[in-house]
Design a protein around this motif. Structure first.
Motif, PDB file in Angstrom:
ATOM      1  N   UNK A  21       6.655  -1.333   7.519  1.00 44.83           N
ATOM      2  CA  UNK A  21       7.151  -0.188   6.758  1.00 44.83           C
ATOM      3  C   UNK A  21       7.275   1.046   7.639  1.00 44.83           C
ATOM      4  N   UNK A  22       6.322   1.212   8.544  1.00 49.93           N
ATOM      5  CA  UNK A  22       6.367   2.347   9.471  1.00 49.93           C
ATOM      6  C   UNK A  22       7.602   2.268  10.354  1.00 49.93           C
ATOM      7  N   UNK A  23       7.888   1.091  10.857  1.00 46.76           N
ATOM      8  CA  UNK A  23       9.054   0.893  11.713  1.00 46.76           C
ATOM      9  C   UNK A  23      10.348   1.109  10.926  1.00 46.76           C
ATOM     10  N   UNK A 267       3.772   3.845   5.716  1.00 49.64           N
ATOM     11  CA  UNK A 267       2.729   2.818   5.716  1.00 49.64           C
ATOM     12  C   UNK A 267       1.704   3.086   4.626  1.00 49.64           C
ATOM     13  N   UNK A 268       1.372   4.357   4.437  1.00 48.71           N
ATOM     14  CA  UNK A 268       0.394   4.724   3.410  1.00 48.71           C
ATOM     15  C   UNK A 268       0.880   4.322   2.019  1.00 48.71           C
ATOM     16  N   UNK A 269       2.180   4.397   1.806  1.00 48.99           N
ATOM     17  CA  UNK A 269       2.731   4.006   0.505  1.00 48.99           C
ATOM     18  C   UNK A 269       2.537   2.516   0.249  1.00 48.99           C
ATOM     19  N   UNK A 270       2.609   1.701   1.302  1.00 51.01           N
ATOM     20  CA  UNK A 270       2.388   0.259   1.159  1.00 51.01           C
ATOM     21  C   UNK A 270       0.937  -0.009   0.761  1.00 51.01           C
ATOM     22  N   UNK A 271      -0.002   0.678   1.405  1.00 50.94           N
ATOM     23  CA  UNK A 271      -1.414   0.500   1.060  1.00 50.94           C
ATOM     24  C   UNK A 271      -1.677   0.959  -0.371  1.00 50.94           C
ATOM     25  N   UNK A 272      -1.089   2.078  -0.745  1.00 51.30           N
ATOM     26  CA  UNK A 272      -1.283   2.601  -2.093  1.00 51.30           C
ATOM     27  C   UNK A 272      -0.768   1.624  -3.145  1.00 51.30           C
ATOM     28  N   UNK A 273       0.374   1.000  -2.867  1.00 55.16           N
ATOM     29  CA  UNK A 273       0.939   0.028  -3.799  1.00 55.16           C
ATOM     30  C   UNK A 273       0.032  -1.183  -3.970  1.00 55.16           C
ATOM     31  N   UNK A 276      -5.021   0.330  -2.458  1.00 53.86           N
ATOM     32  CA  UNK A 276      -5.960   0.761  -1.416  1.00 53.86           C
ATOM     33  C   UNK A 276      -5.670   2.212  -1.051  1.00 53.86           C
ATOM     34  N   UNK A 277      -6.697   3.044  -1.109  1.00 54.09           N
ATOM     35  CA  UNK A 277      -6.539   4.442  -0.696  1.00 54.09           C
ATOM     36  C   UNK A 277      -6.292   4.512   0.803  1.00 54.09           C
ATOM     37  N   UNK A 278      -5.449   5.448   1.202  1.00 52.82           N
ATOM     38  CA  UNK A 278      -5.079   5.565   2.611  1.00 52.82           C
ATOM     39  C   UNK A 278      -5.345   6.987   3.082  1.00 52.82           C
ATOM     40  N   UNK A 279      -5.915   7.111   4.270  1.00 50.48           N
ATOM     41  CA  UNK A 279      -6.253   8.420   4.834  1.00 50.48           C
ATOM     42  C   UNK A 279      -5.626   8.527   6.225  1.00 50.48           C
ATOM     43  N   UNK A 280      -4.726   9.490   6.384  1.00 54.38           N
ATOM     44  CA  UNK A 280      -4.087   9.715   7.677  1.00 54.38           C
ATOM     45  C   UNK A 280      -4.963  10.658   8.494  1.00 54.38           C
TER      46      UNK A 280
END
Length: 442
Positions: A21-23, A267-273, A276-280
């Protein structure tokens, strides 16, 4: 009984989906249409360099209404077909003769322009090596020697590019000056911490505030191997770059169309979906890869054992560009070095997984993007008689993860927004009074 969602996750699949997703978020076709300049009364010339430059050129051709011509140079294997813009492949991370010829052709292409003409410059990471035009009296062999020494020195990307700018006939704003009096619009895909335009490809079309004295300081600090001719250029000031306010670049502007932060957010959006909470933690983290690995391991262990500063399950995301001071016989690779150091510090801690990859698909000089780390990584290595510590000491992260089958190979991604690191802590671990070991078995 309901099964918790995190137990249904495939950690490796989730981490890989986040990287993909990041790519995808950094692809030129997603953004270039928003930054098209107005059409000129005269000609439109397209030039550029970088690992993403060919895909940028293709995206520009599809979005541009009207005639254009030009040339961009990209890494071997990164070309994509274009109809009006010539694509040339050259060497990276060490410059070669093809890159030098491409740079000479670009100089010819922008010679003799007038104020009615428009130059669109497409720049992305890798351009420093791909656009090789040594400042006289330096030779290509001199530039290759300097580049190899810089890559192995441990200098940051900003420091390396400072040296490169002052020993180039085309970087540090010089290319924009060669285009004068034409209007120059540079579209950038950032692969550098802080998104400094003068550091992306060493800033061929961007004014430079650093000096020859700065470049000399970096060479002496890191004991970079440079020929006497390079030292004379810097000591005399003959290698000075184009500075802000110079009349030759007043018609030059630039826009960053994709950057590391954008990729981390995707990428954080994929984890959230996935629940899973995501912290940058940051998009401009630098330093020795093995040191950053230790620090990130400390944060992950604090999450796993104490639910601080975040509560598991969660993902810790970061970007930037670390460095590797190559001392051993391995091939380097900052992402695999980071990951191996992280794994040793985690020492098989349960429920902690990680991925570290370069978004261009190449970690160091290998056509491997990076690797994946799991709680059983060290145990599997020992079972194969592969020593994690010996591999790290030898700067052989690629050999280590390759032996385990944990390398991430995705081929050319046709973009480049630097390193992508994600640490997945799936479940907290009850704290005990026993000391937590951060040591891996010898």
């Amino acid at each position: 009984m309901e099964v918790p969602q995190q137990q249904l996750l495939d950690p490796r699949a989730l981490l890989r989906a986040m990287f993909d997703a990041a790519v995808a978020a950094a692809q030129p076709s997603c953004h270039i249409g928003q930054y098209l300049p107005s059409k000129p009364a005269g000609r439109t010339i397209v030039i550029g360099a970088g690992k993403a430059s060919a895909s940028m050129a293709r995206a520009l051709e599809l979005a541009w209404q009207g005639e254009l011509t030009g040339l961009v140079v990209t890494r071997y294997g990164y070309a994509v077909p274009c109809e009006q813009i010539t694509i040339v492949e050259a060497g990276h991370p060490v410059p070669d003769a093809a890159g030098q010829r491409a740079a000479q052709d670009i100089v010819q292409l922008v010679s003799g322009l007038n104020s009615d003409d428009l130059v669109i410059c497409l720049m992305s990471g890798g351009a420093s090596s791909l656009l090789a035009l040594p400042l006289e009296p330096l030779s290509l062999e001199d530039k290759q020697r300097i580049n190899r020494s810089l890559l192995e020195s441990g200098a940051t990307i900003s420091e390396m590019n400072c040296v490169r700018r002052h020993l180039s006939a085309i970087k540090g704003g010089r290319l924009a000056a060669l285009c004068h009096p034409a209007r120059v619009v540079t579209l950038l895909i950032s692969d550098v911490p802080g998104d400094s335009a003068s550091d992306i490809g060493s800033g061929p079309t961007v004014a430079d505030t650093s000096t020859c004295a700065d470049a000399l300081h970096i060479i002496r600090r890191y004991e970079v191997d440079v020929p006497e001719a390079a030292l004379r250029l810097l000591e005399s000031g003959a290698g000075e770059t184009v500075k802000p306010g110079d009349p030759s670049i007043t018609a030059a502007t630039h826009h960053i169309i994709a950057a590391p932060q954008l990729a981390l957010e995707a990428a954080a959006q994929v984890a959230s979906a996935a629940g899973i909470r995501c912290h940058i933690l940051g998009d401009q983290i630098e330093g020795e890869a093995r040191d950053v690995g230790k620090v990130m391991a400390g944060i992950a262990l604090q999450v796993a054992h104490r639910d601080q500063p975040f509560t598991a399950p969660c993902v810790l995301l970061s970007g930037g560009e670390t460095t590797v001071s190559v001392k051993g016989n391995g091939r380097g690779g900052r992402n695999v070095e980071f990951l191996l150091s992280l794994g040793i510090a985690l020492s098989g801690t349960p429920n902690v997984y990680a991925i570290a990859c370069d978004t261009d698909g190449v970690d160091g000089q290998d056509d491997v993007a990076g690797a994946v780390l799991a709680p059983d990584t060290l145990a599997r290595a020992w079972a194969l008689n592969v020593s994690p510590r010996t591999s790290l000491d030898d700067n052989d992260g690629h050999g280590f993860f390759g032996a385990l089958g944990d390398a991430v190979v995705c081929g050319p991604t046709l973009t480049n927004v630097n390193d992508f690191r994600a640490i997945l802590v799936l479940q907290g671990i009850a704290h005990s009074n026993q000391e937590i070991s951060h040591e891996a078995r010898p």
